[in-house]
Design an enzyme around this catalytic site. Structure first.
Site, PDB file in Angstrom:
ATOM      1  N   HIS A  11       0.852  -1.192   0.000  1.00 61.37           N
ATOM      2  CA  HIS A  11       0.000   0.000   0.000  1.00 61.37           C
ATOM      3  C   HIS A  11       0.881   1.231   0.000  1.00 61.37           C
ATOM      4  O   HIS A  11       1.944   1.237   0.611  1.00 61.37           O
ATOM      5  CB  HIS A  11      -0.893   0.010   1.253  1.00 61.37           C
ATOM      6  N   ASP A  35      -7.936  -5.711   0.447  1.00 59.76           N
ATOM      7  CA  ASP A  35      -8.432  -6.410  -0.727  1.00 59.76           C
ATOM      8  C   ASP A  35      -7.981  -7.854  -0.812  1.00 59.76           C
ATOM      9  O   ASP A  35      -8.531  -8.629  -1.590  1.00 59.76           O
ATOM     10  CB  ASP A  35      -8.016  -5.651  -1.995  1.00 59.76           C
TER      11      ASP A  35
HETATM   12  N1  CMC Z   1       3.932  -7.335  -5.032  1.00 58.74           N
HETATM   13  C1  CMC Z   1       5.261  -7.365  -5.240  1.00 58.74           C
HETATM   14  N2  CMC Z   1       6.063  -6.313  -5.052  1.00 58.74           N
HETATM   15  C2  CMC Z   1       5.506  -5.191  -4.627  1.00 58.74           C
HETATM   16  C3  CMC Z   1       4.117  -5.075  -4.391  1.00 58.74           C
HETATM   17  C4  CMC Z   1       3.323  -6.214  -4.609  1.00 58.74           C
HETATM   18  N3  CMC Z   1       2.021  -6.187  -4.393  1.00 58.74           N
HETATM   19  N4  CMC Z   1       3.840  -3.822  -3.977  1.00 58.74           N
HETATM   20  C5  CMC Z   1       5.003  -3.148  -3.969  1.00 58.74           C
HETATM   21  N5  CMC Z   1       6.017  -3.988  -4.356  1.00 58.74           N
HETATM   22  C6  CMC Z   1       7.446  -3.671  -4.404  1.00 58.74           C
HETATM   23  C7  CMC Z   1       7.799  -2.816  -5.605  1.00 58.74           C
HETATM   24  O1  CMC Z   1       8.147  -3.622  -6.701  1.00 58.74           O
HETATM   25  C8  CMC Z   1       8.963  -2.024  -5.065  1.00 58.74           C
HETATM   26  O2  CMC Z   1      10.090  -2.879  -5.046  1.00 58.74           O
HETATM   27  P1  CMC Z   1      11.560  -2.284  -5.420  1.00 58.74           P
HETATM   28  O3  CMC Z   1      11.850  -1.283  -4.343  1.00 58.74           O
HETATM   29  O4  CMC Z   1      12.455  -3.477  -5.420  1.00 58.74           O
HETATM   30  O5  CMC Z   1      11.426  -1.661  -6.777  1.00 58.74           O
HETATM   31  C9  CMC Z   1       8.601  -1.773  -3.606  1.00 58.74           C
HETATM   32  O6  CMC Z   1       7.729  -2.869  -3.256  1.00 58.74           O
HETATM   33  C10 CMC Z   1       7.876  -0.448  -3.377  1.00 58.74           C
HETATM   34  O7  CMC Z   1       6.765  -0.422  -4.241  1.00 58.74           O
HETATM   35  P2  CMC Z   1       6.137   0.870  -4.898  1.00 58.74           P
HETATM   36  O8  CMC Z   1       5.546   0.468  -6.219  1.00 58.74           O
HETATM   37  O9  CMC Z   1       7.112   1.999  -4.854  1.00 58.74           O
HETATM   38  O10 CMC Z   1       4.984   1.197  -3.870  1.00 58.74           O
HETATM   39  P3  CMC Z   1       3.794   2.160  -4.138  1.00 58.74           P
HETATM   40  O11 CMC Z   1       3.514   2.812  -2.854  1.00 58.74           O
HETATM   41  O12 CMC Z   1       4.013   3.031  -5.333  1.00 58.74           O
HETATM   42  O13 CMC Z   1       2.623   1.120  -4.547  1.00 58.74           O
HETATM   43  C11 CMC Z   1       0.654  -0.169  -4.573  1.00 58.74           C
HETATM   44  C12 CMC Z   1       1.521   0.818  -3.786  1.00 58.74           C
HETATM   45  C13 CMC Z   1      -0.663  -0.404  -3.807  1.00 58.74           C
HETATM   46  C14 CMC Z   1       0.298   0.416  -5.959  1.00 58.74           C
HETATM   47  C15 CMC Z   1       1.442  -1.485  -4.760  1.00 58.74           C
HETATM   48  O14 CMC Z   1       1.808  -1.995  -3.501  1.00 58.74           O
HETATM   49  C16 CMC Z   1       0.637  -2.529  -5.532  1.00 58.74           C
HETATM   50  O15 CMC Z   1       0.595  -2.474  -6.767  1.00 58.74           O
HETATM   51  N6  CMC Z   1       0.000  -3.515  -4.815  1.00 58.74           N
HETATM   52  C17 CMC Z   1      -0.828  -4.491  -5.459  1.00 58.74           C
HETATM   53  C18 CMC Z   1      -2.170  -3.881  -5.812  1.00 58.74           C
HETATM   54  C19 CMC Z   1      -3.052  -3.726  -4.603  1.00 58.74           C
HETATM   55  O16 CMC Z   1      -3.220  -4.644  -3.806  1.00 58.74           O
HETATM   56  N7  CMC Z   1      -3.684  -2.552  -4.501  1.00 58.74           N
HETATM   57  C20 CMC Z   1      -4.682  -2.286  -3.467  1.00 58.74           C
HETATM   58  C21 CMC Z   1      -4.342  -1.161  -2.568  1.00 58.74           C
HETATM   59  S1  CMC Z   1      -5.479  -1.122  -1.177  1.00 58.74           S
HETATM   60  C22 CMC Z   1      -6.992  -0.693  -1.864  1.00 58.74           C
HETATM   61  C23 CMC Z   1      -7.058   0.671  -2.412  1.00 58.74           C
HETATM   62  O17 CMC Z   1      -6.742   1.640  -1.706  1.00 58.74           O
HETATM   63  O18 CMC Z   1      -7.501   0.825  -3.561  1.00 58.74           O
END
Ligand code: CMC
Length: 433
Positions: A310, A368
């Site tokens: 998240h 989720d």
């Molecule tokens: N699976 C694998 N790796 C992950 C995931 C994941 N679900 N989420 C983040 N990472 C990794 C990402 O690859 C990065 O790694 P590195 O530093 O090696 O490049 C690190 O963790 C930080 O990730 P980020 O993309 O900078 O984090 P963010 O804050 O931009 O992304 C997120 C947040 C929710 C978009 C992401 O965690 C994600 O895509 N999760 C899966 C989708 C999901 O479950 N979304 C629902 C959110 S809760 C409901 C809502 O509010 O809508």
């Protein structure tokens, strides 16, 4: 917000004069540096794609402490609201700032229940869609279309109009979501029943048919109600910011909420519960988990563990704890404790929580991860999960939209850019290009 005694001073290595900027304190959470004069004083913008460090507004509605894993609606912890009240109580709170007393609650429930029907003409909008249209596309269209029916309440500068539109949106969303479902399976639309609670009425519109009435099951209705409470608001997330941005131009609330629904549709936001369930289905069995985790960790693959991670929570999502509890309750009620998908989810959760990749990145299950399993057990089809999320989040969008319209500091949202394209050039005649 109050002024801090501390000031931020921006200095430049080229000898330009430093710029002093005020710092404001909220009630809790990080202070903010007021950079509004930055461009006028320096001719420079700030650069912050994804709003990683930018507060776009002030708000008194929802507070998240991502490190502690804390979520408060108007100061009340989500756990207390989910355990002690129903969804409409949270709606009243988000909209009005205080919890209702008994009389206010009765009146609010009554008012919402008296706005549940949609104009009979709405059915023709539904009939224009293919039966296999995604419910989110149907909702973007039909919620936007509501604006065509309520010209009597579209003056956003009139507080009474704002109030009426807010109630209409909260009251009609379940009707539209259920209509989208009924249309997709070719069953007749079911009219709302105002003697049922908000969530029981939704289940009725989803699962009753003219031949057979849905029998209300309190455990299942309570589970749906909890899904709605947990998804009701989440401060300045992508869809809420979309609603605010759309509303900042003076667009009507139905159009703004339709914009929010469009944003919520994305798999990184509201689409995650659908994506999490599809992911579990594609993993298929516990034996396939190690290979799946290997793909998630592989930098060259785009596979993500959906329902994990998240932007704000860098600790266990407090909503996930409550949803996990509900998941157990619902599966026990339905005798589905041995459901293979649930077992797979629990095994995946355990492995991920112990894996260095997820631990070091502070990736925990979000709401989720579990809400899809609960919804599936309730009989809600996967394609409708995000629609349920939209139904829940409508109150958050409406409350944030109302707050924005009443904020004297509100301006049309107009981000700046760092331009990296071509400088001015002349169009050559086509034969010379
Ligand atoms: N699976 C694998 N790796 C992950 C995931 C994941 N679900 N989420 C983040 N990472 C990794 C990402 O690859 C990065 O790694 P590195 O530093 O090696 O490049 C690190 O963790 C930080 O990730 P980020 O993309 O900078 O984090 P963010 O804050 O931009 O992304 C997120 C947040 C929710 C978009 C992401 O965690 C994600 O895509 N999760 C899966 C989708 C999901 O479950 N979304 C629902 C959110 S809760 C409901 C809502 O509010 O809508």
């Amino acid at each position: 917000m109050t002024n801090s005694d501390t000031k931020a001073i921006l200095t430049f290595s080229d000898g330009s004069a430093p710029l002093e900027m005020p710092i404001y304190k909220g009630t809790v959470g990080p202070d903010v540096i007021d950079i509004r004069k930055l461009y006028a004083a320096t001719g420079m913008f700030t650069y912050d794609p994804g709003f990683m460090s930018t507060a776009a507004c002030n708000s008194a509605i929802t507070y998240i402490d991502g490190d502690k894993g804390e979520l408060l609606y108007r100061g009340y912890p989500i756990e207390e609201l989910a355990n002690q009240g129903d969804f409409l109580e949270s709606c009243y709170l988000l909209l009005n700032g205080e919890l209702p007393d008994a009389a206010q609650k009765l009146e609010f429930d009554y008012t919402v229940s008296r706005h549940t029907m949609v104009h009979e003409q709405m059915q023709f909008f539904f009939r224009g869609f293919r039966r296999d249209a995604h419910p989110m596309s149907v909702l973007v269209g039909t919620v936007g279309a509501l604006a065509s029916f309520y010209h009597d309440s579209l003056d956003i500068n009139d507080p009474r109009h704002r109030e009426v539109s807010a109630i209409r949106l909260i009251a009609k969303m379940p009707t539209l979501v259920a209509m989208a479902y009924k249309y997709s399976i070719g069953q007749p639309f079911v009219y709302p029943k105002n003697n049922l609670s908000y969530s029981a009425n939704f289940m009725h519109m989803m699962f009753s048919t003219p031949c057979e009435e849905y029998k209300v099951n309190d455990v299942l209705v309570r589970a749906l109600d909890r899904i709605l409470i947990l998804h009701a608001d989440h401060e300045q997330n992508a869809s809420t910011s979309t609603v605010r941005l759309a509303g900042s131009s003076g667009a009507n609330p139905f159009a703004c909420i339709a914009a929010g629904i469009a944003c919520l549709w994305g798999p990184a936001h509201g689409g995650a519960n659908e994506a999490a369930l599809s992911m579990l289905e594609s993993i298929g069995s516990v034996d396939n988990i190690p290979e799946f985790i290997r793909q998630v960790k592989d930098k060259n693959s785009s596979v993500k563990l959906m329902g994990f991670g998240h932007r704000v929570y860098k600790n266990y999502d407090p909503r996930a704890k409550l949803m996990r509890e509900t998941c157990y309750e619902v599966l026990a009620e339905l005798g589905l404790e041995n459901d293979p998908l649930f077992k797979l989810a629990m095994a995946l959760e355990k492995i991920a929580l112990e894996d260095e990749y997820f631990v070091s990145r502070k990736l925990y299950p979000n709401v989720d991860f579990y809400s899809g399993i609960v919804q599936r057990a309730l009989g809600i089809p996967t394609a409708l999960f995000t629609g349920i999320f939209a139904m829940a989040r409508t109150i958050g969008w409406v409350a944030q939209w109302k707050e924005m319209i009443s904020d004297p500091e509100q301006k049309i949202g107009r981000p700046r850019q760092l331009f990296i394209g071509e400088k001015t050039r002349s169009v050559k005649p086509i034969e010379q290009r």
